[in-house]
Design an enzyme around this catalytic site. Structure first.
Site, PDB file in Angstrom:
ATOM      1  N   HIS A 162       1.894  -4.475   5.425  1.00 40.98           N
ATOM      2  CA  HIS A 162       2.774  -5.144   4.468  1.00 40.98           C
ATOM      3  C   HIS A 162       4.138  -5.481   5.073  1.00 40.98           C
ATOM      4  CE1 HIS A 162       4.333  -0.972   3.474  1.00 40.98           C
ATOM      5  NE2 HIS A 162       5.471  -1.660   3.429  1.00 40.98           N
ATOM      6  N   ASP A 219      -3.596  -0.751   5.484  1.00 38.37           N
ATOM      7  CA  ASP A 219      -2.187  -1.127   5.557  1.00 38.37           C
ATOM      8  C   ASP A 219      -1.628  -0.867   6.957  1.00 38.37           C
ATOM      9  OD1 ASP A 219       0.254  -2.122   4.791  1.00 38.37           O
ATOM     10  OD2 ASP A 219       0.904  -0.309   3.741  1.00 38.37           O
ATOM     11  N   SER A 239       9.180   1.785   6.159  1.00 37.43           N
ATOM     12  CA  SER A 239       7.773   1.395   6.277  1.00 37.43           C
ATOM     13  C   SER A 239       7.386   1.135   7.727  1.00 37.43           C
ATOM     14  CB  SER A 239       7.502   0.122   5.473  1.00 37.43           C
ATOM     15  OG  SER A 239       7.362   0.422   4.114  1.00 37.43           O
TER      16      SER A 239
END
Length: 379
Positions: free
Chosen positions: A179, A212, A318
């Site tokens: 992402h 992911d 992230s």
């Protein structure tokens, strides 16, 4: 690990012990194993053990004809008979010694194999050492691993997203979340900022949307410092961990905590249009937590099982590493929970912030697909 059970096929469940190449028999004194002696009291007497074999004769005395057997036989015949007997005994001793050597070699091979296996399971390098009490030496971990952590910036037509990446090799391959770089798959531009402040453009190499995870390659990068990927199967609840990332563009931020839980099933958004509502961070859909509804903004989601940690994670972490006390990467930080809900933005007055509920993808799960991602595949 104990040595494998051995069974003597001829004499039953006998387990020989090998001590420096010598096979030691049972001390039970019975003949069940095919050797030893037995007392016979049937006639009221005691026959004792059988007499020892006769000692081989010594060298001939001066003046004695060579080959004299000492029993009145002729020198030639007695010498040949005795030499034949000695040769037979010598062959028997040699055979026994060979069997003992083979048994010793087999046992040694088993021990060596076990030692080799233990060595293989412990071959992952440890950039730092945990303190004597098992706690993490955070300053040492930060110094050792920070050069392997980069900032990833993705510019698209709708804005700029920031995340973190982990250096995989010296030539520019970097691991991050899917992402984080999703915008680059739709025409966005990736810029990587290294520890020393230098930058490079990057392209997406391989992706695993369901996990992911993604690998990007920085153009022209050389002599980078790869991180050490650990073994997440050894992680236990309560283990100390350290996170390094770039929350809100604050490069090289270090936080610490513990593993709070394992196998947390989380559902996160994958496309930049949705994650921008959480400052570019995956927002987990967790059963029982109010406001965790990433589906309300639409977009693609995925579900996986993650480590839960109370190390502070914020938008921008992230794709960064979750590190154990030995400086090894045991997870990739991917999501955080904020009670303000997915409508929070990184720059808004009600910005989503850490409340000690962060989540990381176990590195062993990523290792299963990592070679494919590095080879340029999308899985």
């Amino acid at each position: 690990m104990s040595e494998p059970q051995q069974r003597n096929e001829q004499y039953g469940p006998y387990q020989p012990r090998v001590v420096e190449g010598t096979v030691l028999g049972s001390s039970t004194g019975t003949s069940d194993y095919g050797y030893g002696y037995r007392e016979d009291h049937s006639a009221g007497g005691f026959d004792g053990p059988p007499p020892p074999p006769p000692m081989p004769p010594g060298p001939p005395t001066p003046g004695e004809p060579f080959g004299h057997d000492g029993h009145g036989g002729t020198p030639g015949h007695g010498g040949r008979a005795r030499r034949g007997l000695l040769r037979g005994r010598l062959a028997l001793v040699t055979a026994v010694a060979a069997v003992a050597a083979v048994l010793g070699g087999v046992t040694g091979g088993v021990v060596a194999a076990q030692h080799s296996t233990a060595t293989r399971t412990g071959t992952i390098a440890s950039p730092v050492s945990a303190r004597s009490d098992g706690s993490a030496d955070v300053p040492a971990i930060a110094a050792a691993v920070s050069p392997s952590v980069v900032q990833i910036t993705v510019k698209t037509g709708s804005g700029t997203a920031t995340g973190t990446g982990v250096v995989l090799d010296k030539n520019g391959q970097i691991l991050t979340n899917y992402h984080v770089v999703d915008g680059a798959l739709n025409g966005g531009r990736i810029t990587v900022t290294f520890k020393d402040g230098s930058t490079a453009q990057a392209t997406v190499t391989g992706t695993d949307k369901s996990l992911d995870a993604a690998v990007i390659t920085a153009s022209g990068a050389k002599n980078l410092s790869p991180a050490t990927l650990g073994d997440s199967s050894t992680v236990a609840v309560g283990d100390p961990v350290v996170a390094i990332g770039n929350p809100d563009g604050l490069t090289g931020t270090v936080t610490s905590g513990i593993i709070s839980a394992e196998n947390r099933e989380v559902t996160v958004q994958l496309d930049e249009g949705s994650t921008s509502g959480n400052g570019g961070f995956g927002f987990p859909n967790l059963p029982g937590l109010r406001g965790s509804t990433p589906q309300q903004n639409g977009g693609t989601t995925t579900t996986y099982k993650a480590f839960q940690t109370d190390a502070a994670l914020n938008p921008g972490n992230s794709g960064g590493p979750l590190i154990n006390a030995n400086g090894q990467v045991i997870g990739i930080n991917s999501a955080m929970y904020s009670p303000t809900g997915s409508s929070s933005t990184a720059g808004g007055s009600s910005s989503a912030g850490s409340v000690g509920l962060g989540f990381a993808i176990p590195i062993n799960d990523i290792k299963q697909v990592l070679p494919k991602l590095q080879a340029g595949q999308n899985v």
